[in-house]
Design a protein around this motif. Structure first.
Motif, PDB file in Angstrom:
ATOM      1  N   ILE A  73       8.610  -2.647   0.359  1.00 51.38           N
ATOM      2  CA  ILE A  73       7.365  -2.719   1.133  1.00 51.38           C
ATOM      3  C   ILE A  73       6.268  -1.764   0.662  1.00 51.38           C
ATOM      4  O   ILE A  73       5.099  -1.992   0.972  1.00 51.38           O
ATOM      5  N   THR A  74       6.616  -0.710  -0.078  1.00 45.48           N
ATOM      6  CA  THR A  74       5.643   0.319  -0.439  1.00 45.48           C
ATOM      7  C   THR A  74       5.161   0.143  -1.879  1.00 45.48           C
ATOM      8  O   THR A  74       5.955  -0.191  -2.758  1.00 45.48           O
ATOM      9  N   LEU A  75       3.879   0.361  -2.097  1.00 38.97           N
ATOM     10  CA  LEU A  75       3.331   0.284  -3.444  1.00 38.97           C
ATOM     11  C   LEU A  75       4.019   1.298  -4.351  1.00 38.97           C
ATOM     12  O   LEU A  75       4.209   2.453  -3.987  1.00 38.97           O
ATOM     13  N   ARG A  76       4.351   0.871  -5.542  1.00 34.87           N
ATOM     14  CA  ARG A  76       4.971   1.755  -6.523  1.00 34.87           C
ATOM     15  C   ARG A  76       3.999   2.866  -6.907  1.00 34.87           C
ATOM     16  O   ARG A  76       2.789   2.648  -6.994  1.00 34.87           O
ATOM     17  N   GLU A  77       4.518   4.037  -7.149  1.00 37.54           N
ATOM     18  CA  GLU A  77       3.682   5.161  -7.580  1.00 37.54           C
ATOM     19  C   GLU A  77       3.095   4.868  -8.952  1.00 37.54           C
ATOM     20  O   GLU A  77       3.684   4.174  -9.775  1.00 37.54           O
ATOM     21  N   GLY A  78       1.895   5.418  -9.198  1.00 38.70           N
ATOM     22  CA  GLY A  78       1.289   5.310 -10.514  1.00 38.70           C
ATOM     23  C   GLY A  78       0.494   4.045 -10.755  1.00 38.70           C
ATOM     24  O   GLY A  78       0.115   3.762 -11.898  1.00 38.70           O
TER      25      GLY A  78
ATOM     26  N   THR B  69       0.842  -1.197   0.000  1.00 44.25           N
ATOM     27  CA  THR B  69       0.000   0.000   0.000  1.00 44.25           C
ATOM     28  C   THR B  69       0.878   1.249   0.000  1.00 44.25           C
ATOM     29  O   THR B  69       2.081   1.194   0.273  1.00 44.25           O
ATOM     30  N   ARG B  70       0.234   2.369  -0.317  1.00 46.37           N
ATOM     31  CA  ARG B  70       0.942   3.662  -0.312  1.00 46.37           C
ATOM     32  C   ARG B  70      -0.028   4.711   0.233  1.00 46.37           C
ATOM     33  O   ARG B  70      -0.512   5.582  -0.479  1.00 46.37           O
ATOM     34  N   MET B  71      -0.300   4.624   1.519  1.00 45.82           N
ATOM     35  CA  MET B  71      -1.289   5.496   2.149  1.00 45.82           C
ATOM     36  C   MET B  71      -0.624   6.272   3.274  1.00 45.82           C
ATOM     37  O   MET B  71      -0.734   5.924   4.451  1.00 45.82           O
TER      38      MET B  71
END
Length: 236
Positions: A198-203, A152-154
């Motif tokens: 661990i973090t969702l890639r942007e876009g 996720t990327r929140m």
């Protein structure tokens, strides 16, 4: 075609606010229709909103196989396990594509203290429930396909870093679980994650959680390639 209505497994309703109740009537009607017409089902996609919102008919439009979507936005592993007999087992698919567990992690930073859980409690909850679903499928000669949770990327959530660390740990358990049971593991995570691991890639998601068309495109490719390596073709 059957001349009488089939005996249908219905899990019933869980509570006034349970996410799993939102599509219950719809799924019961659709399950009954599939059983009545004795449809041969290749794959049931089973999970939460990431499955619910996946336009399977478009992403797998060239497939002559019957693919059924049984995703419910907001569902957790607890209720998913309880509806598994109704939405998967009684339909007798060849494969079940399971991706569930991210909604359990909201308990890390739940608004009410009594609703909060530790990472360890969530880990045990998710892995135990998914293992139960794998075993239930295997007992019915249904091939379980266990999919990794997505990164996720929140940044608006203070504990999002901890959530992503927990996702990695859960995915490692899913992989081990699949290898030990004969299930198939699908690693979406490594194809969607940032270099930090661990973090969702942007876009790939407008809200940092639900993939949009580009994210789903990657997932479809990874799923098809993983299954093809096991001699399973969703597209022909």
């Amino acid at each position: 075609m059957n001349q009488e209505r089939p005996q249908l497994i219905r899990p019933g309703f869980f509570s006034v606010n349970a996410a799993a109740d939102r599509r219950r009537n719809e799924f019961d009607f659709h399950n009954e229709a599939l059983l009545y017409h004795d449809r041969s089902i290749d794959s049931v996609f089973f999970g939460d909103s990431i499955t619910h919102w996946w336009d399977l008919a478009t992403f797998f439009e060239n497939s002559p196989r019957t693919i059924v979507n049984r995703g419910i936005g907001g569902d957790t592993t607890t209720h998913a396990r309880q509806r598994f007999a109704a939405d998967v087992l009684q339909l007798r698919p060849r494969h079940v594509i399971i991706m569930i567990g991210i909604n359990n992690t909201w308990a890390l930073d739940a608004f009410s203290p009594e609703d909060r859980l530790t990472s360890e409690e969530i880990y045990q909850q998710v892995t135990s429930d998914v293992e139960g679903m794998i075993q239930a499928a295997l007992e019915q000669a249904i091939c379980p396909v266990v999919c990794s949770l997505l990164p996720t990327r929140m940044d608006r959530y203070a504990l999002n870093h901890r959530r992503n660390e927990l996702v990695v740990r859960i995915n490692q358990s899913f992989k081990t679980m699949a290898a030990g049971s004969g299930a198939i593991y699908v690693d979406y995570h490594s194809h969607l994650v940032d270099p930090d691991g661990i973090t969702l890639r942007e876009g790939l998601a407008d809200d940092g959680l639900h993939p949009h068309v580009l994210g789903y495109g990657i997932m479809a490719k990874v799923l098809c390639e993983t299954l093809a390596a096991q001699g399973i073709d969703l597209t022909t």
